[in-house]
Design a protein around this motif. Sequence first.
Motif, short mmCIF file in Angstrom:
data_model
loop_
_atom_site.label_atom_id
_atom_site.label_comp_id
_atom_site.label_asym_id
_atom_site.label_seq_id
_atom_site.Cartn_x
_atom_site.Cartn_y
_atom_site.Cartn_z
N LEU A 148 -10.28 -0.98 -13.94
CA LEU A 148 -10.56 0.51 -13.42
C LEU A 148 -9.79 1.30 -14.46
N SER A 149 -10.10 2.44 -14.32
CA SER A 149 -9.38 3.47 -15.12
C SER A 149 -8.21 4.04 -14.39
N PRO A 150 -7.48 4.62 -15.11
CA PRO A 150 -6.14 5.18 -14.10
C PRO A 150 -6.49 5.91 -13.39
N GLU A 151 -7.45 6.94 -13.35
CA GLU A 151 -7.77 7.86 -12.19
C GLU A 151 -8.54 7.07 -11.08
N GLU A 152 -9.23 6.00 -11.37
CA GLU A 152 -9.73 5.26 -10.15
C GLU A 152 -8.75 4.54 -9.47
N ARG A 153 -7.76 3.99 -10.45
CA ARG A 153 -6.71 3.23 -9.34
C ARG A 153 -5.90 4.19 -8.63
N LEU A 154 -5.71 5.28 -9.25
CA LEU A 154 -4.76 6.37 -8.35
C LEU A 154 -5.53 6.87 -7.27
N GLN A 155 -6.72 6.97 -7.06
CA GLN A 155 -7.44 7.42 -6.02
C GLN A 155 -7.35 6.47 -5.08
N ILE A 156 -7.48 5.17 -5.19
CA ILE A 156 -7.44 4.07 -4.32
C ILE A 156 -6.00 4.04 -3.71
N ARG A 157 -4.93 4.26 -4.59
CA ARG A 157 -3.63 4.27 -4.06
C ARG A 157 -3.36 5.38 -3.18
N MET A 207 0.70 -1.18 0.09
CA MET A 207 -0.10 0.11 -0.01
C MET A 207 0.99 1.31 -0.01
N ALA A 208 2.14 1.16 0.81
CA ALA A 208 2.96 2.38 1.01
C ALA A 208 3.51 2.67 -0.45
N ALA A 209 3.86 1.59 -1.32
CA ALA A 209 4.45 1.57 -2.55
C ALA A 209 3.83 2.26 -3.63
N GLY A 210 2.44 2.06 -3.31
CA GLY A 210 1.53 2.56 -4.27
C GLY A 210 0.92 1.42 -5.25
N THR A 211 0.79 0.11 -4.76
CA THR A 211 0.38 -0.74 -5.65
C THR A 211 -1.21 -1.00 -4.97
N ILE A 212 -2.14 -1.65 -5.70
CA ILE A 212 -3.51 -1.75 -5.12
C ILE A 212 -3.64 -2.92 -4.66
N VAL A 213 -3.72 -3.16 -3.40
CA VAL A 213 -3.91 -4.41 -2.45
C VAL A 213 -4.83 -4.91 -2.94
N LEU A 214 -4.85 -6.73 -3.14
CA LEU A 214 -5.63 -7.43 -2.85
C LEU A 214 -5.38 -8.46 -1.96
N ALA A 215 -6.13 -8.51 -0.61
CA ALA A 215 -5.50 -9.39 0.44
C ALA A 215 -6.61 -10.21 0.98
N ILE A 221 -5.93 -3.36 8.52
CA ILE A 221 -5.20 -2.62 7.37
C ILE A 221 -5.77 -2.18 6.14
N VAL A 222 -6.69 -3.14 5.44
CA VAL A 222 -7.49 -2.83 4.28
C VAL A 222 -8.76 -2.32 4.86
N VAL A 223 -8.94 -1.47 5.32
CA VAL A 223 -10.23 -1.03 5.81
C VAL A 223 -10.23 0.65 5.41
N PRO A 224 -11.62 0.81 5.23
CA PRO A 224 -11.86 2.34 4.91
C PRO A 224 -10.92 3.62 5.59
N PHE A 225 -10.63 4.68 4.85
CA PHE A 225 -9.66 5.47 5.43
C PHE A 225 -10.51 6.84 5.31
N GLU A 226 -10.95 7.51 6.30
CA GLU A 226 -11.58 8.71 6.06
C GLU A 226 -12.96 8.43 4.91
N GLY A 227 -13.54 7.19 5.27
CA GLY A 227 -14.50 6.83 4.29
C GLY A 227 -14.26 6.49 3.08
N ALA A 228 -13.04 6.32 2.55
CA ALA A 228 -12.51 5.95 1.13
C ALA A 228 -11.87 4.70 1.23
N GLN A 229 -12.09 3.93 -0.10
CA GLN A 229 -11.64 2.65 -0.26
C GLN A 229 -9.79 2.53 -0.37
#
Length: 516
Positions: free
Chosen positions: A475-484, A428-436, A446-454
């Motif tokens: 997902l679109s690049p923008e959607e992935r970026l937001q999760i990261r 998560m810190a490195a910027g990958t999208i985690v699938l745990a 860990i993989v819990v909402p942060f400030e209500g966001a995924q």
Amino acid sequence: MAEHEHIQHLSLCLCDLIRLLWALIVPCLFLSLVLSLLLLLLLLGVRSWLQSMRSARRSQDKGPAVAFFHPYCNAGGGGERVLWCALRALMNKYREVSFVVYTGDQGVTSEQIIEGARSRFNIVLPRAVSFVFLRHRVLVEATSYPHFTLLGQSLGSMFLGWEALTSFVPDLYIDSMGYAFTLPIFRYLGGCKVASYVHYPTVSTDMLSVVRQRNPRFNNSDTISRNPVLSLLKLLYYGCFALLYGLVGSCSDVIMVNSTWTLGHILSLWRSPARTTVVYPPCDVRAFLDIPLEAEDEDDGWEEVGQELQGFQSKETEKKCVSIVSIGQFRPEKDHKLQIQAFKEVLQTRVDPNEALKLVLVGGCRNQEDEERVRSLRGLCEELEIGDKVLFKLNVSFEELKRELGHATIGLHTMWNEHFGIGVVECMAAGTIVLAHKSGGPKLDIVVPFEGAQTGFLADSVGSYASCIQTILSLSPEERLQIRLNARRSVERFSDQEFDQSFLGAMETLMRRLER
């Protein structure tokens, strides 16, 4: 008349039987008392001898000593990172205290172990640490006990702990690897203060549930799960072991657990809430946060497949490459088999002529058993005809780990009831999208909402993992970026600095007593 004589005869026989039992019981009770007194005197003599050894050592060193019990300190897992960060934190604060590590690593020098900590974890100790090299680590190897493994390893750890104690008697003993059965040896024989950092309970209610429901797992073979009698016997065995585990664990003066999931199990087993604290393990998030996190370019933002993907045709090297990276030691509970099977399913269902997928398995091998497991996984890849798309990277350096995570799109984790999941945080810190895995620490901490966001995705089967991978890739690049971005902001609570503060806070009372 005959009946009366019969009754009288029975009465005489009963009296004779009572006299015989009394004649046997009294000597047995006396013998038991004598043997108990001799055992008590022996234990008091051993304790006195060990304390004299400690007094002699203290008069020579002019200060107290803290010892960590970590038979696999040269391994590259999250537990080892906890060890080195704990040592660094204590060394920085307590200058007059000396530190020792009990290790079973043979064939390496102290310098090589320290260099391994630096290269793998980017950790440099502020001053020297001493090592006590134990010769009988085989006593805690799972392969030494094909049956009753938990009991065998626990009893073996007691003998290994005795070897450690007689080699060096510390003032404070810290079990940093989960060998709770060593705690009473150091406390009652060595007269030491004892503390423990619990990564994973040796036995848990979840393990009892698996046996009760007769579910096959890595620690519950098909033979046992299919047989109701064997399942009942194993359930009784686990129940008795859980009772013993609770007794030895309650000997600890300070208990630190690494997650909410572990806390629940330890409280139910050790029953010492006043001495138990959650101390999240240290994750080197700052070292990963310097990896650039930018929006992906759908046309040319992907890394080209490198020369590592042997077997690809030259025309395939022009495809965009999506890297799925897994971090974790090659132990059975990490379930790398599930990762490979899910990856195969994705390859079968996802058709994109402009895209090449690769799975990179990054992890440490502790021993020959782990190396054999890697060979078995390589064989599975060949059997599934995906050997050219799966890379194995063993015992990599910290810099190489960063490079792999920097190039990855998805960070994969599949361990059921992972106690915490340092690898998940690093991804998560490195910027990958985690699938745990949808259990344990990843689900609760860990993989819990942060400030209500995924912040990532969770799955629990081959099909659900494959489905989530497809979802992430769609997902679109923008959607992935937001999760990261959400994930990166959430992992600050697992930094080295937070660990240092929590660990030192939990240990403060014991350390203050040592300095007196």
